[in-house]
Design an enzyme around this catalytic site. Structure first.
Site, PDB file in Angstrom:
ATOM      1  N   CYS A 217      64.644  65.346 -12.061  1.00 13.40           N
ATOM      2  CA  CYS A 217      64.708  65.605 -13.503  1.00 13.40           C
ATOM      3  C   CYS A 217      65.983  66.379 -13.836  1.00 13.40           C
ATOM      4  O   CYS A 217      66.712  66.039 -14.775  1.00 13.40           O
ATOM      5  CB  CYS A 217      63.483  66.384 -13.951  1.00 13.40           C
ATOM      6  SG  CYS A 217      63.557  66.907 -15.676  1.00 13.40           S
ATOM      7  N   GLU A 290      60.309  59.762 -15.278  1.00 14.58           N
ATOM      8  CA  GLU A 290      61.326  60.112 -16.261  1.00 14.58           C
ATOM      9  C   GLU A 290      61.685  58.900 -17.133  1.00 14.58           C
ATOM     10  O   GLU A 290      61.835  59.021 -18.351  1.00 14.58           O
ATOM     11  CB  GLU A 290      62.586  60.643 -15.571  1.00 14.58           C
ATOM     12  CG  GLU A 290      62.510  62.084 -15.150  1.00 14.58           C
ATOM     13  CD  GLU A 290      62.562  63.055 -16.334  1.00 14.58           C
ATOM     14  OE1 GLU A 290      62.706  62.598 -17.484  1.00 14.58           O
ATOM     15  OE2 GLU A 290      62.445  64.260 -16.104  1.00 14.58           O
TER      16      GLU A 290
END
Length: 618
Positions: A217, A290
């Site tokens: 991330c 994500e």
């Protein structure tokens, strides 16, 4: 024809103790199982001219792996996912600056929930870490996340919204936060959770697992921040989401991403191979989550991605055209056919061949002849390119370029005639060719893209491969091994007598003019009940006319001759992502941003993941 690549294979072979000595050893050299580096690379690290990537020796790959840390290796391995995140409609609209404020507000509210879970996961990791330095580093990273939450508070002041209450947590956000918090608590799929009396080593392992789920991330946001920042206008115009871009492209956030990666590397040092595999799976899962997070953001506005977004199979037809050699493959097919001929030819002392067999040169004579043909082709090809170039750069004119490439077409046909007359293609066994095709290395993501196109029943798509390759059977075998029997292959063909090549070629596609003629004939033969949206994917001068004829022309690799010829004739080469963002800025609902006509604009990509993400999306 581009058999000058035989020299590359030959040079690789000379570094080996002994040249391949049988068809099976040849097939192993070009096997799909060989390690090939991911094709998603920065432009500064692209492959040599005329190719997209050349397989590295395993020893070289091991050296590279040892020189970079675990986190960096995972980022390189799963870089494909970062491309898909970048090409989501949300990301493209954000980069373009025309993302509706309601969508951005919803995104920030979801990110607010996510960041709270992120801070909680860092807190758990800090408790698990057994090393004081690691604890301190995790504490600093958690503080950075709390600062990021303060940035979200500034958004609250700017828009007068309560982000904690701005709608419920959506399923994609919840899926990621649940995954992250479960990992931080030691609940990892397939791994036994440590008990209350966990050893320091077990607790450190959980800290490493947690970082494995968080690091992608941080790296992805750092990557997107830099990519978006590079696209900002330099004319002083304000970008509505400048504050967001400034934050994630800032030196401080980039440093936090690096610090997270270094921490993952440190916590993983004492782990076993099996435990490192767990971290890799967590990293990959986080990357996919994500993408889902970005893709789940609701957009009530027109977007240019994916290309098939507005596709109506009842009214539209998607026509995908692709070159084969070095567009789809890592090695040019002529080099493989040459190698098959050489390793299966009789030795100099074994020249007594049965009269019933097609007469063949010895392996030594073949190697010498191939070398001469290759050198002659390379030299004359360069001379031909120079002769067709205008003395000064001109404005784009398709007809002028077409006329120039007719001269190159004449050269290509003469070169093919020389190959046939030389006899080097005599005596190849059809089964050897098919086996070589089945194990031919294709660029990462190429097969997956075509599979997603042809197996999507709602797409109404056709795929056509247009190639100079001398042997269509090699192409069909390369794709059929991946279950892709639906592709339409337009190439030259060997003639065979009882499965043995005669040395003759049935000439179908020899030149740029042949390719564009085949391209237009295919479209002319389509039924008129639907509108065609055409995409051509290629890598060389031979593809130039087709690239320009298509609604969207996509160039893979970094062919110097293609860029040189194209630029001199006024063709513009634009990296695909900046081009997509520019189109998004200009896009008006109801318009057709992709049907361009012969504008002289081509789009360049570094990998097939870009093509997949642009055309099909996630």
């Amino acid at each position: 024809m581009r058999f000058f690549f035989f020299n590359q294979i030959k040079s690789q072979a000379t570094s080996l103790p002994k040249l391949v000595s049988s068809p099976d050893s040849l097939l192993r050299r070009f096997s799909r199982n060989d390690s090939v580096r991911s094709c998603c690379v920065d432009s500064a690290r692209r492959s040599p001219p005329e190719s997209m990537a050349i397989p590295l020796p395993k020893s070289a790959i091991s050296t590279i792996d040892n020189e970079v840390g675990l986190a960096r290796r995972f980022w390189i391995k799963f870089r494909r996912e970062s491309v898909f995140a970048m090409y989501t409609p949300f990301s493209v609209s954000l980069a373009a600056g025309n993302l509706k404020i309601e969508t951005f507000r919803h995104y920030v509210s979801q990110d607010f929930h996510f960041l709270k879970a992120f801070a909680q996961a860092y807190e758990s990791a800090e408790e698990c870490a057994d090393d004081d330095d690691a604890k301190l580093a995790i504490s600093e990273l958690r503080s950075a996340i709390l600062d990021e939450l303060k940035m979200h508070d500034s958004f609250v002041q700017e828009w007068g919204a309560d982000l904690a209450k701005e709608g419920s947590v959506n399923s994609a956000t919840l899926k990621y936060t649940d995954f992250l918090l479960a990992t931080a608590s030691g609940k990892v799929e397939g791994v036994k959770a440590p008990g209350k009396l966990a050893t320091p080593f077990e607790r450190t392992k959980i800290a490493a697992y947690t970082l494995g789920a968080m690091t992608p991330c941080m790296r992805l946001y750092a990557f997107l921040g830099k990519e978006f920042q590079a696209l900002l206008d330099n004319n002083g115009e304000g970008h509505p989401y400048q504050k967001w871009i400034d934050n994630y492209s800032s030196e401080s956030f980039q440093a936090s991403a690096v610090q997270t990666e270094e921490l993952l590397d440190k916590l993983s040092v004492s782990l076993t191979g099996e435990e490192l595999d767990v971290i890799e799976k967590l990293y990959h899962q986080a990357m996919k989550l994500e993408i889902e997070f970005f893709a789940s953001q609701p957009l009530d506005q027109p977007t240019v991605v994916p290309l098939t977004k507005e596709h109506n199979p009842a009214e539209d037809r998607l026509m995908i055209f692709s070159d084969f050699d070095l567009t789809c493959t890592v090695v040019d097919s002529s080099a493989i056919l040459a190698e098959i001929a050489i390793v299966t030819a009789p030795k100099s002392d074994q020249n007594q061949q049965p009269e019933s067999q097609i007469a063949r040169m010895s392996s030594a004579d073949l190697r010498s002849t191939w070398g001469l043909l290759s050198s002659q082709y390379t030299e004359e090809h360069e001379q031909c390119i120079e002769s067709i170039m205008p003395s000064e750069q001109v404005e784009f004119n398709y007809e002028q370029l077409h006329n120039a490439l007719e001269q190159l077409s004449d050269f290509e046909k003469r070169a093919n005639d020389r190959v046939i007359e030389s006899g080097v293609l005599k005596g190849l066994n059809l089964e050897d060719i098919k086996k070589a095709g089945e194990r031919l290395i294709l660029h990462d993501g190429c097969t997956a893209f075509f599979e997603n196109v042809v197996k999507n029943e709602n797409l109404n798509a056709n795929v056509h491969v247009l190639s100079y390759c001398w042997c269509g059977d090699l192409i069909r075998s390369a794709f059929s091994s991946g279950g892709l029997n639906e592709l339409n292959v337009h190439a030259n063909e060997f003639t065979f007598e009882e499965s043995i090549s005669t040395g003759e070629i049935v000439k179908k596609v020899e030149s740029p003019i042949d390719k564009v003629r085949a391209f237009n004939d295919i479209l002319a033969n389509c039924s008129k009940d639907r509108k065609n949206l055409t995409v051509y994917i290629g890598d060389s001068v031979g593809d130039l006319l087709c690239l320009l004829e298509a609604d969207v022309g996509i160039v893979v690799g970094s062919s110097s001759s293609l860029r040189r010829v194209g630029a001199q004739f006024g063709v513009s080469f634009i990296p695909l992502y900046p081009g997509v963002v520019k189109k998004q800025k200009e896009y008006i609902e109801g318009s057709s941003p992709n049907r361009k006509g012969k504008t002289g604009i081509l789009y360049t990509v570094s990998c097939w993941a870009e093509i997949h993400a642009f055309i099909l999306g996630w």
